[in-house]
Write a protein that holds these residues in place. Structure first.
Motif, mmCIF file in Angstrom:
data_model
loop_
_atom_site.group_PDB
_atom_site.id
_atom_site.type_symbol
_atom_site.label_atom_id
_atom_site.label_comp_id
_atom_site.label_asym_id
_atom_site.label_seq_id
_atom_site.Cartn_x
_atom_site.Cartn_y
_atom_site.Cartn_z
ATOM 1 N N SER A 58 0.848 -1.188 0.000
ATOM 2 C CA SER A 58 0.000 0.000 0.000
ATOM 3 C C SER A 58 0.881 1.234 0.000
ATOM 4 C CB SER A 58 -0.941 0.010 1.210
ATOM 5 O OG SER A 58 -0.201 0.138 2.405
ATOM 6 N N ALA A 59 0.336 2.293 -0.546
ATOM 7 C CA ALA A 59 1.024 3.574 -0.574
ATOM 8 C C ALA A 59 -0.014 4.663 -0.400
ATOM 9 C CB ALA A 59 1.752 3.760 -1.896
ATOM 10 N N SER A 65 -5.826 6.538 -13.818
ATOM 11 C CA SER A 65 -5.330 6.519 -15.196
ATOM 12 C C SER A 65 -4.016 5.746 -15.303
ATOM 13 C CB SER A 65 -5.174 7.942 -15.745
ATOM 14 O OG SER A 65 -4.081 8.603 -15.147
ATOM 15 N N VAL A 66 -3.206 5.743 -14.257
ATOM 16 C CA VAL A 66 -1.942 5.007 -14.297
ATOM 17 C C VAL A 66 -2.179 3.509 -14.128
ATOM 18 C CG1 VAL A 66 0.286 4.633 -13.161
ATOM 19 C CG2 VAL A 66 -0.550 6.970 -13.535
ATOM 20 N N ILE A 67 -2.946 3.113 -13.130
ATOM 21 C CA ILE A 67 -3.104 1.674 -12.886
ATOM 22 C C ILE A 67 -3.898 0.985 -13.996
ATOM 23 C CG2 ILE A 67 -2.849 1.932 -10.384
ATOM 24 C CD1 ILE A 67 -5.856 1.303 -10.110
ATOM 25 N N ASP A 81 -3.615 1.874 -17.263
ATOM 26 C CA ASP A 81 -2.924 2.187 -18.514
ATOM 27 C C ASP A 81 -2.178 0.946 -19.028
ATOM 28 O OD1 ASP A 81 -1.861 3.500 -20.671
ATOM 29 O OD2 ASP A 81 -0.489 4.760 -19.496
ATOM 30 N N TYR A 82 -2.907 -0.125 -19.255
ATOM 31 C CA TYR A 82 -2.331 -1.430 -19.569
ATOM 32 C C TYR A 82 -1.359 -1.401 -20.745
ATOM 33 C CZ TYR A 82 -6.555 -2.371 -16.912
ATOM 34 O OH TYR A 82 -7.544 -2.329 -15.956
ATOM 35 N N ASP A 83 -1.697 -0.637 -21.785
ATOM 36 C CA ASP A 83 -0.868 -0.630 -22.989
ATOM 37 C C ASP A 83 0.459 0.099 -22.806
ATOM 38 O OD1 ASP A 83 -2.661 -2.144 -24.492
ATOM 39 O OD2 ASP A 83 -3.745 -0.383 -25.211
ATOM 40 N N HIS A 84 0.647 0.798 -21.687
ATOM 41 C CA HIS A 84 1.890 1.524 -21.455
ATOM 42 C C HIS A 84 2.622 1.088 -20.185
ATOM 43 C CE1 HIS A 84 -0.363 4.198 -24.201
ATOM 44 N NE2 HIS A 84 0.813 4.228 -24.782
ATOM 45 N N LEU A 85 2.125 0.078 -19.499
ATOM 46 C CA LEU A 85 2.758 -0.362 -18.256
ATOM 47 C C LEU A 85 4.229 -0.736 -18.449
ATOM 48 C CD1 LEU A 85 -0.046 -2.537 -16.599
ATOM 49 C CD2 LEU A 85 0.621 -0.186 -16.045
ATOM 50 N N ALA A 86 4.552 -1.374 -19.554
ATOM 51 C CA ALA A 86 5.931 -1.824 -19.790
ATOM 52 C C ALA A 86 6.908 -0.652 -19.928
ATOM 53 C CB ALA A 86 5.997 -2.712 -21.033
ATOM 54 N N GLU A 87 6.397 0.544 -20.145
ATOM 55 C CA GLU A 87 7.272 1.711 -20.266
ATOM 56 C C GLU A 87 7.843 2.151 -18.922
ATOM 57 O OE1 GLU A 87 5.069 4.753 -22.343
ATOM 58 O OE2 GLU A 87 4.602 3.373 -23.998
ATOM 59 N N PHE A 88 7.176 1.795 -17.813
ATOM 60 C CA PHE A 88 7.662 2.250 -16.513
ATOM 61 C C PHE A 88 7.709 1.166 -15.438
ATOM 62 C CE2 PHE A 88 3.146 3.283 -16.759
ATOM 63 C CZ PHE A 88 2.641 2.795 -15.564
ATOM 64 N N ILE A 89 7.260 -0.035 -15.741
ATOM 65 C CA ILE A 89 7.292 -1.119 -14.761
ATOM 66 C C ILE A 89 8.534 -1.981 -15.017
ATOM 67 C CG2 ILE A 89 6.112 -3.189 -13.909
ATOM 68 C CD1 ILE A 89 4.655 -0.657 -13.125
ATOM 69 N N PRO A 90 9.436 -2.078 -14.037
ATOM 70 C CA PRO A 90 10.636 -2.904 -14.220
ATOM 71 C C PRO A 90 10.274 -4.366 -14.481
ATOM 72 C CG PRO A 90 10.754 -1.640 -12.177
ATOM 73 C CD PRO A 90 9.381 -1.461 -12.726
ATOM 74 N N TYR A 91 11.081 -5.020 -15.276
ATOM 75 C CA TYR A 91 10.963 -6.442 -15.600
ATOM 76 C C TYR A 91 9.766 -6.770 -16.490
ATOM 77 C CZ TYR A 91 14.194 -6.638 -11.704
ATOM 78 O OH TYR A 91 15.260 -6.420 -10.868
ATOM 79 N N MET A 92 9.010 -5.770 -16.926
ATOM 80 C CA MET A 92 7.885 -6.017 -17.825
ATOM 81 C C MET A 92 8.317 -5.632 -19.232
ATOM 82 S SD MET A 92 3.912 -4.711 -17.641
ATOM 83 C CE MET A 92 3.596 -5.555 -16.096
ATOM 84 N N ALA A 138 7.507 1.280 -8.621
ATOM 85 C CA ALA A 138 7.504 1.985 -9.906
ATOM 86 C C ALA A 138 6.105 2.500 -10.242
ATOM 87 C CB ALA A 138 8.015 1.071 -11.013
ATOM 88 N N MET A 139 5.081 1.721 -9.922
ATOM 89 C CA MET A 139 3.694 2.157 -10.150
ATOM 90 C C MET A 139 3.413 3.424 -9.337
ATOM 91 S SD MET A 139 0.764 1.406 -11.739
ATOM 92 C CE MET A 139 0.676 -0.342 -12.081
ATOM 93 N N VAL A 140 3.790 3.409 -8.076
ATOM 94 C CA VAL A 140 3.582 4.565 -7.201
ATOM 95 C C VAL A 140 4.349 5.772 -7.740
ATOM 96 C CG1 VAL A 140 4.050 5.479 -4.883
ATOM 97 C CG2 VAL A 140 3.074 3.181 -5.156
ATOM 98 N N ASP A 141 5.588 5.578 -8.102
ATOM 99 C CA ASP A 141 6.390 6.685 -8.622
ATOM 100 C C ASP A 141 5.793 7.278 -9.892
ATOM 101 O OD1 ASP A 141 8.148 6.420 -6.494
ATOM 102 O OD2 ASP A 141 9.657 5.321 -7.651
ATOM 103 N N GLU A 142 5.230 6.426 -10.764
ATOM 104 C CA GLU A 142 4.609 6.929 -11.994
ATOM 105 C C GLU A 142 3.348 7.722 -11.687
ATOM 106 O OE1 GLU A 142 4.151 7.501 -16.212
ATOM 107 O OE2 GLU A 142 5.843 7.128 -14.859
#
Length: 187
Positions: A43-44, A55-57, A59-70, A173-177
């Protein structure tokens, strides 16, 4: 000190650094592994707009742009609030690397909740959810819970630590985005 004990200390130190690096006011990540099932609860609490977090959580088509290892994430099918999402990535740490492929049946309840469960790929079982809550303080709490059972051999101790490390880095990374996009929207 044994190599295993040294590795455990190094991973814990990395997790502490990851947690302190986030811009969230409060960030908690707990993981556990038992009988081949790995669970994570995170949690954050952030001072952001609920709409930005949603809008971030979602944003399925762009998750790989900011999620490590994806490596990739894309919506394959959408029917209202029911989606089929394909994702690829890897679990990687030192000498361990395993490709991950998963098809997720996703249900959205905008702007408060996303649930997902694996319906294909190399995870025997996977279910998880993101929940957003607008707090009276004006902050937003993002909660994530998931459990997964890989369909591949995970080395004892080290493999579980790898999964925990990857999940912690991805949530951070999700939180930071979310915080980054919210700050950008305020300019």
């Amino acid at each position: 000190m044994s190599a295993c004990a040294l590795l455990v200390r190094w991973v814990i130190a990395g997790l502490l650094w990851i947690c302190s690096a986030s811009w969230a006011q409060e960030l908690n990540i707990e993981t556990s592994g038992q009988n081949g099932v790995i669970t994570v609860n995170a949690s954050a609490t952030m001072r952001v707009q609920l709409s930005t977090a949603w809008s971030v959580i979602s944003d399925y088509d762009h998750l790989a742009e900011f999620i490590p290892y994806m490596s990739s994430s894309r919506v394959v099918q959408r029917n209202g609030e029911q989606l089929l999402v394909e994702q690829t990535g890897a679990l990687a740490f030192l000498f361990f690397q395993q490709s991950i492929e998963v098809r997720l049946a996703v249900t959205e309840v905008p702007p408060l909740r996303i649930t997902a469960r694996a319906v294909g790929g190399n995870l025997k079982e996977m279910s998880g959810s993101y929940t957003l809550e607008a707090l009276p303080s004006g902050e937003v709490r993002l909660s994530y819970s998931a459990s997964l059972r890989p369909d591949f051999a995970v080395p004892p101790v080290v493999g579980t630590l790898v999964v925990r490390n990857v999940l912690a880095r991805q949530f951070t990374a999700m939180v930071d985005e979310i915080v980054r996009r919210d700050a950008k929207a305020l300019r």
